[in-house]
Enzyme design. Structure first.
Site, PDB file in Angstrom:
ATOM      1  N   HIS A 166      12.822  57.340 -89.608  1.00  0.00           N
ATOM      2  CA  HIS A 166      12.362  58.712 -89.324  1.00  0.00           C
ATOM      3  C   HIS A 166      13.520  59.448 -88.640  1.00  0.00           C
ATOM      4  CE1 HIS A 166       9.793  62.010 -88.483  1.00  0.00           C
ATOM      5  NE2 HIS A 166       8.935  61.481 -87.631  1.00  0.00           N
TER       6      HIS A 166
ATOM      7  N   HIS B 129      13.243  60.640 -99.476  1.00  0.00           N
ATOM      8  CA  HIS B 129      12.215  61.239 -98.626  1.00  0.00           C
ATOM      9  C   HIS B 129      10.856  60.939 -99.208  1.00  0.00           C
ATOM     10  CE1 HIS B 129      10.075  64.263 -96.267  1.00  0.00           C
ATOM     11  NE2 HIS B 129      11.098  64.171 -95.436  1.00  0.00           N
TER      12      HIS B 129
ATOM     13  N   ASP C 235      18.718  64.495 -92.448  1.00  0.00           N
ATOM     14  CA  ASP C 235      19.551  63.694 -91.544  1.00  0.00           C
ATOM     15  C   ASP C 235      20.954  63.451 -92.069  1.00  0.00           C
ATOM     16  OD1 ASP C 235      17.747  63.297 -89.463  1.00  0.00           O
ATOM     17  OD2 ASP C 235      16.653  61.829 -90.648  1.00  0.00           O
TER      18      ASP C 235
HETATM   19  C1  LIG Z   1      12.630  58.288 -95.996  1.00  0.00           C
HETATM   20  C2  LIG Z   1      12.101  57.007 -96.630  1.00  0.00           C
HETATM   21  C3  LIG Z   1      11.599  56.090 -95.506  1.00  0.00           C
HETATM   22  C4  LIG Z   1      10.947  57.339 -97.572  1.00  0.00           C
HETATM   23  O1  LIG Z   1      10.437  56.140 -97.924  1.00  0.00           O
HETATM   24  P1  LIG Z   1       9.223  55.854 -98.906  1.00  0.00           P
HETATM   25  O2  LIG Z   1       8.560  57.069 -99.371  1.00  0.00           O
HETATM   26  O3  LIG Z   1       8.421  54.810 -98.230  1.00  0.00           O
HETATM   27  O4  LIG Z   1       9.997  55.293-100.143  1.00  0.00           O
HETATM   28  P2  LIG Z   1      10.381  53.799-100.360  1.00  0.00           P
HETATM   29  O5  LIG Z   1      11.105  53.251 -99.189  1.00  0.00           O
HETATM   30  O6  LIG Z   1       9.150  53.067-100.826  1.00  0.00           O
HETATM   31  O7  LIG Z   1      11.386  53.971-101.579  1.00  0.00           O
HETATM   32  C5  LIG Z   1      10.976  54.182-102.912  1.00  0.00           C
HETATM   33  C6  LIG Z   1      12.085  53.674-103.819  1.00  0.00           C
HETATM   34  O8  LIG Z   1      13.250  54.491-103.655  1.00  0.00           O
HETATM   35  C7  LIG Z   1      14.327  53.722-103.137  1.00  0.00           C
HETATM   36  N1  LIG Z   1      14.950  54.449-102.042  1.00  0.00           N
HETATM   37  C8  LIG Z   1      14.347  55.254-101.161  1.00  0.00           C
HETATM   38  N2  LIG Z   1      15.236  55.725-100.277  1.00  0.00           N
HETATM   39  C9  LIG Z   1      16.422  55.202-100.619  1.00  0.00           C
HETATM   40  C10 LIG Z   1      17.702  55.311-100.073  1.00  0.00           C
HETATM   41  N3  LIG Z   1      17.937  56.030 -98.990  1.00  0.00           N
HETATM   42  N4  LIG Z   1      18.708  54.628-100.655  1.00  0.00           N
HETATM   43  C11 LIG Z   1      18.482  53.881-101.759  1.00  0.00           C
HETATM   44  N5  LIG Z   1      17.263  53.730-102.308  1.00  0.00           N
HETATM   45  C12 LIG Z   1      16.254  54.394-101.758  1.00  0.00           C
HETATM   46  C13 LIG Z   1      13.687  52.449-102.578  1.00  0.00           C
HETATM   47  O9  LIG Z   1      14.571  51.369-102.562  1.00  0.00           O
HETATM   48  C14 LIG Z   1      12.514  52.265-103.492  1.00  0.00           C
HETATM   49  O10 LIG Z   1      12.986  51.671-104.655  1.00  0.00           O
HETATM   50  P3  LIG Z   1      12.093  50.591-105.450  1.00  0.00           P
HETATM   51  O11 LIG Z   1      10.923  51.387-105.950  1.00  0.00           O
HETATM   52  O12 LIG Z   1      12.998  50.110-106.518  1.00  0.00           O
HETATM   53  O13 LIG Z   1      11.704  49.546-104.464  1.00  0.00           O
HETATM   54  C15 LIG Z   1      13.213  56.304 -97.456  1.00  0.00           C
HETATM   55  O14 LIG Z   1      13.694  57.164 -98.450  1.00  0.00           O
HETATM   56  C16 LIG Z   1      14.335  55.808 -96.571  1.00  0.00           C
HETATM   57  O15 LIG Z   1      14.207  54.728 -95.954  1.00  0.00           O
HETATM   58  N6  LIG Z   1      15.472  56.587 -96.477  1.00  0.00           N
HETATM   59  C17 LIG Z   1      16.557  56.223 -95.619  1.00  0.00           C
HETATM   60  C18 LIG Z   1      16.222  56.567 -94.167  1.00  0.00           C
HETATM   61  C19 LIG Z   1      16.289  58.054 -93.905  1.00  0.00           C
HETATM   62  O16 LIG Z   1      17.220  58.725 -94.307  1.00  0.00           O
HETATM   63  N7  LIG Z   1      15.267  58.548 -93.193  1.00  0.00           N
HETATM   64  C20 LIG Z   1      15.190  59.950 -92.815  1.00  0.00           C
HETATM   65  C21 LIG Z   1      14.055  60.623 -93.527  1.00  0.00           C
HETATM   66  S1  LIG Z   1      14.087  62.358 -93.220  1.00  0.00           S
END
Ligand SMILES: CC(C)(COP(=O)(O)OP(=O)(O)OC[C@H]1O[C@@H](n2cnc3c(N)ncnc32)[C@H](O)[C@@H]1OP(=O)(O)O)[C@@H](O)C(=O)NCCC(=O)NCCS
Length: 416
Positions: A258, A297, A353
């Protein structure tokens, strides 16, 4: 460089966004709801509907962010954090006399009680994260407020104003203490953004840094039912007090999925070290199935509008030093590489971010203070949404699907 140039960059980002996204709302998410409704449930409550709101709207498919009807580009270019807080809390932009009163109220609350600063000085900086210190400080504020248990909307609104004002003072004090310096006394001559910058860095910002800090506070102020806003609302829905609810929000925001992501982004960019290393660094991450911080996201499946604004501002800030320029160039290359592989197909783009940390770094702010800056802003959305919900409160209480056994005979300990 001037504040005007920053505003011009935001206007250009808005025009680009307009060209790339059209103006269809999402019918299912922009209408009155007749409870109960049927929703599909996904892990992490993705897509679940928790309540109705008039505070803000995120259209993830189009990349829109709207606070009470106003799009974030207009607010970033033309508004101030104080005005945006008034909008979020009270439902409309203030007149100039209302804004003066609102500003005075915020300024009146800037100083925090001495025992809170004493507690902050007792926290060991080596083992503690500044967000944990922030949570402790807000909890202490609650302990010191004789009215904290009065949970009327009127009193909770007053506490919300206090917290919007004091979150900046607390984050400033934590940043200073972590550098072995004394917390500064707030300066009532300065705007919220400039005073925060001053209390954190010890320097009154120039016009451009003040504007950029203000834009950052505006753009982080609210963002739908994100984890920390939902946490704040869940705590508040048990009719707990606003301080305790906000402690919940801070604790949720702390995590790297987050609010903690921007800190990680800058650490990653430093680790990459040069534009030439971007490709191999990214391939290693992909091979290890690790996520790249600052991308993706839960809601946005289009370019995050906040990143549309922060990207050009980060580029502008990059001109300030050779180190900033290198960091920016690595970031721009990383965006190109990630988006070319994951953009079209997986809808993974830079989020808020990705560029915010680069901007704070160029402002001379320590990496571990990036997430507290997020809290200094998001306090507005946390409190506005908790107050809106409080007016027609119902305890949040979902259920889990139990997948364990139902009937096991109890064996005395000697027979196990
Ligand atoms: C923001 C976040 C938590 C959203 O997560 P979510 O909706 O739960 O999505 P998931 O983590 O289930 O990801 C869905 C898919 O996209 C991929 N993905 C998502 N974010 C990714 C990233 N930053 N880099 C690479 N792959 C990513 C996941 O590996 C997953 O792939 P899969 O279906 O093959 O397993 C996630 O994108 C993330 O962890 N981003 C990095 C942290 C970040 O920047 N957070 C700030 C948010 S404002």
């Amino acid at each position: 460089m001037s504040a005007k140039e920053v505003n011009e960059l935001i206007r250009q980002a808005a025009e680009k966004a307009m060209r790339e996204t059209d103006s269809e709302p999402e019918p299912g998410l922009t209408e009155e709801i007749n409870w109960p409704i049927k929703v599909e449930l996904h892990r992490g409550l993705a897509g679940a509907i928790s309540n109705t709101t008039q505070i803000g709207y995120v259209n993830g498919a189009k990349g829109w962010l709207i606070y009470r009807g106003f799009n974030c580009f207009d607010l970033a270019e033309k508004s101030s954090y104080e005005e945006t807080c008034h909008l979020l809390l009270h439902g409309r932009l203030p007149s100039s006399s209302e804004l003066s009163i609102f500003n005075e109220q915020l300024k009146k609350y800037r100083r925090v009680p001495q025992p809170v600063l004493d507690v902050l000085r007792m926290i060991p900086t080596e083992s503690s994260h500044p967000m944990s210190a922030l949570a402790t400080a807000v909890s202490m504020l609650g302990n010191l407020d004789a009215n904290s248990e009065d949970i009327s909307v009127e009193n909770e609104t007053e506490i919300s104003l206090k917290l919007i004002s004091q979150m900046a003072t607390l984050a400033g004090a934590i940043g200073r203490i972590r550098q072995g310096k004394e917390p500064l006394t707030p300066n009532p001559e300065l705007s919220h953004a400039a005073n925060f910058f001053y209390m954190l860095s010890g320097t009154v910002p120039d016009e451009m840094n003040e504007r950029i800090m203000d834009v950052s506070l505006i753009l982080h102020a609210d963002h739908g039912m994100n984890a920390s806003t939902f946490t704040t609302m869940v705590v508040n829905s048990s009719l707990s007090d606003m301080y305790s609810s906000v402690v919940g929000g801070i604790s949720s925001l702390k995590g790297p999925l987050h609010g903690g992501a921007n800190q990680q982004v800058v650490l990653n960019l430093r680790e990459i070290g040069s534009v030439e290393n971007v490709d191999s660094w990214y391939q290693k991450k992909r091979a290890a199935k690790e996520k790249v911080m600052g991308f993706g996201h839960r809601v946005y499946k289009a370019y995050d509008p906040r990143a549309r604004i922060f990207g050009p501002i980060a580029k502008l800030m990059a001109e300030k030093s050779a180190e900033n320029k290198t960091i920016y160039e690595i970031a721009a290359k990383l965006e190109e590489v990630v988006v070319s592989e994951l953009g079209q197909e997986r809808k993974i783009f830079p989020n808020v971010d990705f560029y915010s940390g680069i901007i704070y770094k160029a402002m001379g702010i320590d990496t571990d203070m990036f997430t507290p800056i997020f809290a200094v802003s998001r306090i507005a959305g946390w409190t506005a949404r908790a107050l809106e919900y409080l007016a027609d409160n119902r305890l949040f209480r979902p259920r889990a699907v139990y997948t364990g056994p139902i009937k096991i005979d109890y064996k005395p300990i000697e027979d196990r």
